[in-house]
Design a protein around this motif. Structure first.
Motif, mmCIF file in Angstrom:
data_model
loop_
_atom_site.group_PDB
_atom_site.id
_atom_site.type_symbol
_atom_site.label_atom_id
_atom_site.label_comp_id
_atom_site.label_asym_id
_atom_site.label_seq_id
_atom_site.Cartn_x
_atom_site.Cartn_y
_atom_site.Cartn_z
ATOM 1 N N LYS B 9 0.881 -1.083 -0.154
ATOM 2 C CA LYS B 9 0.062 -0.098 -0.058
ATOM 3 C C LYS B 9 0.908 1.281 -0.007
ATOM 4 N N LEU B 10 1.864 1.143 0.822
ATOM 5 C CA LEU B 10 2.785 2.431 0.956
ATOM 6 C C LEU B 10 3.485 2.666 -0.672
ATOM 7 N N GLU B 11 4.109 1.600 -0.957
ATOM 8 C CA GLU B 11 4.739 1.699 -2.316
ATOM 9 C C GLU B 11 3.676 2.266 -3.338
ATOM 10 N N GLN B 12 2.364 1.932 -3.292
ATOM 11 C CA GLN B 12 1.388 2.338 -4.302
ATOM 12 C C GLN B 12 1.345 4.098 -4.067
ATOM 13 N N ILE B 13 1.101 4.278 -2.869
ATOM 14 C CA ILE B 13 0.938 5.708 -2.495
ATOM 15 C C ILE B 13 2.230 6.417 -2.840
ATOM 16 N N LEU B 14 3.310 5.969 -2.802
ATOM 17 C CA LEU B 14 4.761 6.757 -3.175
ATOM 18 C C LEU B 14 4.579 6.793 -4.715
ATOM 19 N N ARG B 15 4.126 5.637 -5.281
ATOM 20 C CA ARG B 15 4.237 5.954 -6.940
ATOM 21 C C ARG B 15 2.872 6.924 -7.337
ATOM 22 N N SER B 16 2.178 6.915 -6.537
ATOM 23 C CA SER B 16 0.790 7.664 -7.018
ATOM 24 C C SER B 16 1.124 9.238 -6.953
ATOM 25 N N SER B 17 0.119 10.178 -7.294
ATOM 26 C CA SER B 17 0.076 11.481 -7.289
ATOM 27 C C SER B 17 -0.607 11.866 -5.636
ATOM 28 N N ALA B 18 -0.915 11.047 -5.005
ATOM 29 C CA ALA B 18 -1.889 11.260 -3.809
ATOM 30 C C ALA B 18 -1.267 12.276 -2.892
ATOM 31 N N PHE B 19 0.065 12.441 -2.694
ATOM 32 C CA PHE B 19 0.552 13.433 -1.836
ATOM 33 C C PHE B 19 1.391 14.384 -2.409
ATOM 34 N N SER B 20 1.809 14.022 -3.782
ATOM 35 C CA SER B 20 2.760 14.788 -4.676
ATOM 36 C C SER B 20 2.452 14.642 -5.895
ATOM 37 N N ALA B 21 2.220 15.672 -6.900
ATOM 38 C CA ALA B 21 1.571 15.605 -8.145
ATOM 39 C C ALA B 21 2.464 14.545 -8.935
ATOM 40 N N ALA B 22 3.891 14.506 -8.715
ATOM 41 C CA ALA B 22 4.865 13.756 -9.369
ATOM 42 C C ALA B 22 5.130 12.499 -8.791
ATOM 43 N N GLY B 23 4.345 12.315 -7.561
ATOM 44 C CA GLY B 23 4.987 11.264 -6.696
ATOM 45 C C GLY B 23 6.293 11.299 -6.090
ATOM 46 N N PHE B 24 6.890 10.075 -5.635
ATOM 47 C CA PHE B 24 7.960 10.141 -4.797
ATOM 48 C C PHE B 24 9.198 8.893 -5.464
ATOM 49 N N MET B 25 8.442 8.298 -6.410
ATOM 50 C CA MET B 25 9.591 7.023 -6.866
ATOM 51 C C MET B 25 10.128 7.659 -8.385
ATOM 52 N N GLY B 26 9.637 8.862 -8.992
ATOM 53 C CA GLY B 26 10.175 9.068 -10.292
ATOM 54 C C GLY B 26 9.790 7.984 -11.184
ATOM 55 N N THR B 27 11.075 7.739 -11.911
ATOM 56 C CA THR B 27 10.753 6.584 -13.187
ATOM 57 C C THR B 27 11.405 5.299 -12.693
ATOM 58 N N ASP B 28 11.675 5.284 -11.342
ATOM 59 C CA ASP B 28 12.510 4.177 -10.823
ATOM 60 C C ASP B 28 11.690 2.913 -10.504
ATOM 61 N N THR B 29 11.971 1.891 -11.182
ATOM 62 C CA THR B 29 11.193 0.686 -11.397
ATOM 63 C C THR B 29 11.541 -0.377 -10.108
ATOM 64 N N ARG B 30 12.587 -0.078 -9.322
ATOM 65 C CA ARG B 30 12.912 -0.783 -8.337
ATOM 66 C C ARG B 30 11.851 -0.697 -7.313
ATOM 67 N N SER B 31 11.829 -1.813 -6.274
ATOM 68 C CA SER B 31 10.760 -1.775 -5.120
ATOM 69 C C SER B 31 11.341 -0.669 -4.293
ATOM 70 N N LEU B 32 10.444 -0.537 -3.235
ATOM 71 C CA LEU B 32 10.925 0.499 -2.134
ATOM 72 C C LEU B 32 11.846 -0.121 -1.448
ATOM 73 N N ALA B 33 11.836 -1.311 -1.069
ATOM 74 C CA ALA B 33 13.186 -2.077 -0.369
ATOM 75 C C ALA B 33 14.346 -1.991 -0.945
ATOM 76 N N GLU B 34 14.277 -2.323 -2.279
ATOM 77 C CA GLU B 34 15.544 -2.282 -3.009
ATOM 78 C C GLU B 34 16.208 -0.676 -3.152
ATOM 79 N N ILE B 35 15.413 0.243 -3.226
ATOM 80 C CA ILE B 35 15.870 1.628 -3.413
ATOM 81 C C ILE B 35 16.328 1.899 -2.154
ATOM 82 N N ILE B 36 15.746 1.708 -0.841
ATOM 83 C CA ILE B 36 16.218 1.846 0.435
ATOM 84 C C ILE B 36 17.611 1.331 0.706
ATOM 85 N N ASP B 37 17.448 -0.046 0.368
ATOM 86 C CA ASP B 37 18.767 -0.900 0.626
ATOM 87 C C ASP B 37 19.907 -0.499 -0.184
#
Lengths: 368, 150
Positions: B9-37
Motif C-alpha cells: 500500500k505504501l509503495e502504491q502511495i509513493l508511486r501515485s500522485s496522492a501526496f505530490s503530483a509527481a509522486g516520490f518514486m520518479g521513473t524508478d522501477t525498483r521496489s521501495l525496499a530495493e531503493i532504500i537498501d
C-alpha cells in the motif's frame, strides 16, 4: 499419473483464484457506487451528482470554483467551506488547518470531504462569480534569472473584472513531469483596467510542477486555462499611510494595485520596501520609478541583501525587514501590506508590530 | 521477497500522485525496499548515516531560513537559500506530521554546483532512510549530498 493430478490441482486453484478476483472486481465497482447524491448550496441551489468523488472536485466539475492551491491534496488548507449536513466526522487530515471556532461552525476542507450521500453546504456568494477562463500566452519576459513575467490574453470569456490584489489559479496540463492536471495560485500583476490581460509574475520553484511547466514548456501562443479571481488581499478604503513589504514574486499584487492607484489618482502616502538578493535580482525598477512620478505620495525603496562590489549599489542593504526598521520610527498610524514567502511575512509582522502597528492592520498574502 | 500488504500500500502511495503530483518514486522501477537498501549501502560506503545527513541538512535549512529568501553564507565554500510556497505536505508514511513546502538550495560557491532538498526530504531521510526514487524531482543522491554537506 501424479503429474496429471498435480496439473489438475493447479488448474482448480487458478480457477478459484481467478473467480475470487472477478468477484472482488465486481464488488469494488458496486460498493464504490454511491448513486446520485444531492448537494444543496446556501439553501438555494441544488446539484444532483454521482457520488464517490471529493466535494471540491464535484463543485469544480459543476463550475463552482473553491480556492485551492494544492490540487486537492489537503496540503494548502484553502478550500474551506461549511458543510451543514452529511459530511461525516472530521478527518485527521483536516484538523491542522481548522481552528476551534471553524470546527464548531462545521467548516471543512472540501478536498477531504467525500460525497457519499446528500449534503447541505454553505459557500461565500462571491465564489459564484469565479469563472474559468481560456487564454493565450502572449508574452514571456525574463525579469531575473529565476523570475519571469507571463502575459496572457483572455479568449473565452474575453474579459475579467477583479479587484487588484486578487489571484488566479493556473492549470498545468498533463506533461512529461506530471501525470495529472494541477492548479497553482498566482497573484495577478496586471492593470485591472485592461480587462482582457492577465499578467503573472512567477518564480521558479526547484522541482515545482507548475513553475517547471511555465519555465520550460509553456511557449508564446499556447492556450492555457485559469480560474479566478480569488483572495481577500486588497487595499482598505481608508486614507491611512501604507507600508508595503515584498520580495521576489511578491511584487505581483503591488504592481496591479499601483495601476489601480494611478487610474484613480490616489493620493495615499505609500512606501514600498522591496527586497532582493543582488542588484541584478531587482526588477521592474523603471516601472516603479514611473509610478513614483505618476503618484505624488508613492516611494519605492529597493533593498539589496548582498550587493556585489562591482554592482555600485548606493541604496539600502541587508534584509528588507532591517531596512524597514531603519527607516520607520513609529508605524502606529499606518497600515501594513505584505506579500512574499511565508518566512518573510512572519518576520515582517514581527517588525511592524515592534514599530507600533496593530496586528489587525497588517494585511498579507502568503503566496511566494 | 514477498511484500506485506502495508508495504504494498505504501509503495502504491509513493508511486501515485496522492501526496505530490509527481509522486516520490520518479521513473524508478525498483521496489521501495530495493531503493532504500541500495541508498543505505551507498551512505554506509560514504561513511555516514542517513540521520547524520538529515541533521546537517536541517542545520543548513535553519540557517537559511533567517535570510528570508536571500542567499546566506554557510561556510567558506557554500551558500544556501530558501524558496517557500504556500501549504504543507504530509509524510506519505502512515503517521501524523506534515511539513512546510520549503526547498533549500545549497550551492558550492567555488564550482557553482547546486543541490536542492525539501523539508519533507529531511524527514524522509531521517525517519525512513528514503532518498526518493531515481527520476523524482526531489530525489537526493547520497553521494552528491554527502559531498556538498561535509
Amino acid at each position: 499419473m501424479i503429474v496429471l493430478t498435480l496439473l489438475k490441482a493447479v488448474l482448480v486453484i487458478s480457477a478459484i483464484a481467478a473467480g475470487l478476483a472477478a468477484v472482488l472486481a465486481v464488488a469494488d465497482v458496486f460498493l464504490r457506487d454511491y448513486g446520485p447524491c444531492k448537494i444543496t448550496i446556501n439553501n438555494e441551489k441544488e446539484l444532483t451528482i454521482k457520488g464517490g468523488d471529493s466535494l471540491l472536485s464535484v463543485l469544480t466539475a459543476e463550475k463552482i470554483f473553491i480556492p485551492s492551491a494544492c490540487g486537492g491534496r489537503g496540503t494548502c488548507g484553502l478550500c474551506k467551506l461549511k458543510v451543514l449536513e452529511g459530511a461525516g466526522s472530521l478527518l485527521p487530515t483536516e484538523e491542522p488547518y481548522l481552528d476551534k471556532k471553524e470546527i464548531a461552525d462545521n467548516v471543512r476542507l472540501s478536498c477531504q470531504v467525500k460525497v457519499r450521500n446528500d449534503l447541505k453546504i454553505q459557500i461565500l456568494e462571491e465564489l459564484f462569480a469565479i469563472r474559468e477562463y481560456k487564454a493565450r500566452c502572449a508574452e514571456i519576459k525574463d525579469l531575473t534569472h529565476d523570475i519571469k513575467l507571463f502575459r496572457f490574453e483572455l479568449t473565452d470569456p474575453a474579459e475579467i473584472k477583479y479587484t487588484p490584489g486578487k489571484y488566479v489559479q493556473l492549470l498545468t496540463p498533463v506533461y512529461e513531469k506530471s501525470s495529472e492536471e494541477v492548479y497553482r495560485a498566482y497573484s495577478v500583476a496586471s492593470d485591472p483596467a485592461q480587462k482582457n490581460i492577465i499578467d503573472l509574475i512567477i518564480r521558479l520553484v526547484p522541482g515545482g510542477i507548475c513553475t517547471t511547466y511555465c519555465f520550460e514548456y509553456l511557449k508564446v501562443g499556447d492556450e492555457v486555462k485559469m480560474n479566478g479571481p480569488y483572495g481577500e488581499f486588497r487595499l482598505t478604503d481608508t486614507d491611512a499611510e501604507m507600508v508595503w513589504i515584498a520580495g521576489g514574486s511578491g511584487m505581483a499584487p503591488f504592481v496591479s494595485i499601483l495601476h489601480e492607484m494611478k487610474n484613480s489618482n490616489s493620493q495615499r502616502k505609500t512606501t514600498y520596501y522591496f527586497g532582493a538578493n543582488r542588484v541584478e535580482e531587482l526588477f521592474l525598477t523603471e516601472q516603479m520609478k514611473q509610478f513614483e512620478k505618476d503618484l505624488p505620495n508613492f516611494k519605492f525603496v529597493p533593498i539589496v541583501a548582498q550587493p556585489g562590489e562591482s554592482e555600485n549599489w548606493n541604496g539600502e542593504t541587508g534584509l528588507v525587514t532591517q531596512a524597514v526598521e531603519r527607516n520607520i520610527k513609529n508605524a502606529s498610524d499606518c497600515e501594513g501590506y505584505l506579500c512574499g514567502s511565508p518566512g518573510m511575512i512572519d518576520a515582517a509582522i514581527v517588525v511592524l508590530k515592534k514599530l507600533g502597528l496593530n496586528e489587525n492592520k497588517i494585511y498579507y498574502d502568503k503566496f511566494a | 521477497m514477498k511484500k506485506s500488504p502495508d508495504t504494498q500500500k505504501l509503495e502504491q502511495i509513493l508511486r501515485s500522485s496522492a501526496f505530490s503530483a509527481a509522486g516520490f518514486m520518479g521513473t524508478d522501477t525498483r521496489s521501495l525496499a530495493e531503493i532504500i537498501d541500495a541508498d543505505m549501502a551507498e551512505v554506509a560506503r560514504l561513511g555516514y548515516t542517513p540521520q547524520q545527513i538529515a541533521q546537517r541538512m536541517q542545520q543548513i535549512t535553519d540557517k537559511a531560513k533567517s535570510a528570508l529568501g536571500n542567499w546566506i553564507k554557510i561556510n567558506d565554500t557554500h551558500s544556501a537559500m530558501i524558496t517557500e510556497v504556500k501549504g504543507r505536505i504530509p509524510c506519505p508514511w502512515p503517521h501524523a506530521g506534515n511539513y512546510a513546502k520549503r526547498v533549500t538550495t545549497l550551492q558550492d560557491t567555488q564550482t557553482g554546483r547546486k543541490v536542492h532538498f525539501s523539508d519533507l526530504n529531511i524527514h524522509l531521510i531521517a525517519e525512513h532512510n528514503f532518498f526518493e526514487g531515481r527520476g523524482s524531482a526531489f530525489r537526493v543522491e547520497p553521494k552528491q549530498i554527502v559531498e556538498m554537506l561535509f
